[in-house]
Design an enzyme around this catalytic site. Sequence first.
Site, PDB file in Angstrom:
ATOM      1  N   GLY A  50      11.453   3.457  -3.429  1.00  0.00           N
ATOM      2  CA  GLY A  50       9.998   3.568  -3.409  1.00  0.00           C
ATOM      3  C   GLY A  50       9.425   4.966  -3.506  1.00  0.00           C
ATOM      4  N   ASP A 106       8.025   6.460   1.062  1.00  0.00           N
ATOM      5  CA  ASP A 106       6.855   5.841   0.441  1.00  0.00           C
ATOM      6  C   ASP A 106       5.883   5.277   1.475  1.00  0.00           C
ATOM      7  OD1 ASP A 106       8.563   3.812   1.253  1.00  0.00           O
ATOM      8  OD2 ASP A 106       8.658   2.813  -0.687  1.00  0.00           O
ATOM      9  N   ASP A 109       6.130   1.440   7.820  1.00  0.00           N
ATOM     10  CA  ASP A 109       5.537   0.139   8.164  1.00  0.00           C
ATOM     11  C   ASP A 109       5.920  -0.175   9.614  1.00  0.00           C
ATOM     12  OD1 ASP A 109       4.423  -2.414   7.914  1.00  0.00           O
ATOM     13  OD2 ASP A 109       6.124  -3.231   6.836  1.00  0.00           O
ATOM     14  N   PHE A 158       0.132  -5.937   1.834  1.00  0.00           N
ATOM     15  CA  PHE A 158       1.356  -5.620   1.112  1.00  0.00           C
ATOM     16  C   PHE A 158       1.011  -4.821  -0.139  1.00  0.00           C
ATOM     17  CE2 PHE A 158       5.124  -6.106  -1.461  1.00  0.00           C
ATOM     18  CZ  PHE A 158       6.098  -5.825  -0.517  1.00  0.00           C
ATOM     19  N   ASP A 165       7.296  -1.713  -4.861  1.00  0.00           N
ATOM     20  CA  ASP A 165       7.549  -2.941  -5.616  1.00  0.00           C
ATOM     21  C   ASP A 165       7.256  -4.191  -4.815  1.00  0.00           C
ATOM     22  OD1 ASP A 165       9.807  -2.683  -3.806  1.00  0.00           O
ATOM     23  OD2 ASP A 165      10.680  -4.341  -4.933  1.00  0.00           O
ATOM     24  N   ARG A 171       6.422  -1.318  -9.774  1.00  0.00           N
ATOM     25  CA  ARG A 171       6.663   0.086  -9.411  1.00  0.00           C
ATOM     26  C   ARG A 171       5.970   1.036 -10.386  1.00  0.00           C
ATOM     27  NH1 ARG A 171      10.718   0.259  -5.492  1.00  0.00           N
ATOM     28  NH2 ARG A 171      12.356  -1.280  -5.686  1.00  0.00           N
TER      29      ARG A 171
HETATM   30  P1  5GP Z   1       9.777  -0.339   7.780  1.00  0.00           P
HETATM   31  O1  5GP Z   1      11.225  -0.249   8.153  1.00  0.00           O
HETATM   32  O2  5GP Z   1       8.947   0.849   8.213  1.00  0.00           O
HETATM   33  O3  5GP Z   1       9.165  -1.641   8.205  1.00  0.00           O
HETATM   34  O4  5GP Z   1       9.685  -0.449   6.219  1.00  0.00           O
HETATM   35  C1  5GP Z   1      10.147   0.524   5.423  1.00  0.00           C
HETATM   36  C2  5GP Z   1      10.292   0.094   3.991  1.00  0.00           C
HETATM   37  O5  5GP Z   1       9.792  -1.219   3.741  1.00  0.00           O
HETATM   38  C3  5GP Z   1       9.485   1.006   3.132  1.00  0.00           C
HETATM   39  O6  5GP Z   1      10.213   2.148   2.799  1.00  0.00           O
HETATM   40  C4  5GP Z   1       9.201   0.129   1.950  1.00  0.00           C
HETATM   41  O7  5GP Z   1      10.274   0.230   1.043  1.00  0.00           O
HETATM   42  C5  5GP Z   1       9.127  -1.262   2.522  1.00  0.00           C
HETATM   43  N1  5GP Z   1       7.724  -1.650   2.734  1.00  0.00           N
HETATM   44  C6  5GP Z   1       7.015  -1.673   3.871  1.00  0.00           C
HETATM   45  N2  5GP Z   1       5.742  -2.043   3.665  1.00  0.00           N
HETATM   46  C7  5GP Z   1       5.635  -2.250   2.341  1.00  0.00           C
HETATM   47  C8  5GP Z   1       4.552  -2.636   1.483  1.00  0.00           C
HETATM   48  O8  5GP Z   1       3.398  -2.870   1.866  1.00  0.00           O
HETATM   49  N3  5GP Z   1       4.848  -2.734   0.157  1.00  0.00           N
HETATM   50  C9  5GP Z   1       6.090  -2.497  -0.343  1.00  0.00           C
HETATM   51  N4  5GP Z   1       6.261  -2.617  -1.656  1.00  0.00           N
HETATM   52  N5  5GP Z   1       7.132  -2.107   0.423  1.00  0.00           N
HETATM   53  C10 5GP Z   1       6.896  -1.996   1.750  1.00  0.00           C
HETATM   54 MG    MG Z   2      11.166   2.702   1.104  1.00  0.00          MG
END
Ligand code: 5GP
Ligand code: MG
Length: 183
Positions: A50, A106, A109, A158, A165, A171
Amino acid sequence: MSMMRIVNSQPEPSILITKEEIAVAVRRVAAEVKRDYQGELPLLLGILKGSFMFMADLIRQLDFPLEVDFVRLSSYGSEKESSGKIKIVQGLHSGVKGREVLVIEDIVDTGLTVSFFMNYLRKKKPASLKLCALTNKPSRRQAPVAIDYLGFTVPNRFLVGYGLDFNERFRNLPDICVLEGEG
Ligand code: 5GP
Ligand code: MG
């Protein structure tokens, strides 16, 4: 024509953050990074896939010596929800010990992915370790994460585009978008 139907059945992205707004944020973040790292030969470490577009735009605004590497972590698979189980799918090629390391992500979350990775890196004894994130979704946080440089705080939607993606699609969109019909 079955291919056509599959393509058309995909949800439609609508713009949340325009490419012009992204460019402004990237210039602002780059100025902050430059202020803090110029003359330090930092290692900018992107989390694939990402962050590739953000990394490419960011480093073109950084007119001083630096190095770039990428790692690939997996947490999401093809789903929208974080599993909480993070694996290093493609590891580091650069030495981290004694380096000024800036991780480029990127989106933060739940925070599970990046907090896992920062802890992993910290054990390798970098001289400094900081985080630069294009977007932050604080409403979803499960693990505490300190973001040192941030592009945008985003709502709990999202996001796709500008490197992000949904099932490997979108992307290539130049803007950050949300998918229509997504809850
Ligand atoms: P976390 O571990 O913080 O929940 O998520 C990290 C990864 O989940 C990010 O690096 C990303 O790749 C993916 N991710 C989290 N939220 C989103 C979103 O809204 N859209 C997309 N495409 N990927 C997300
Ligand atoms: Mg990521």
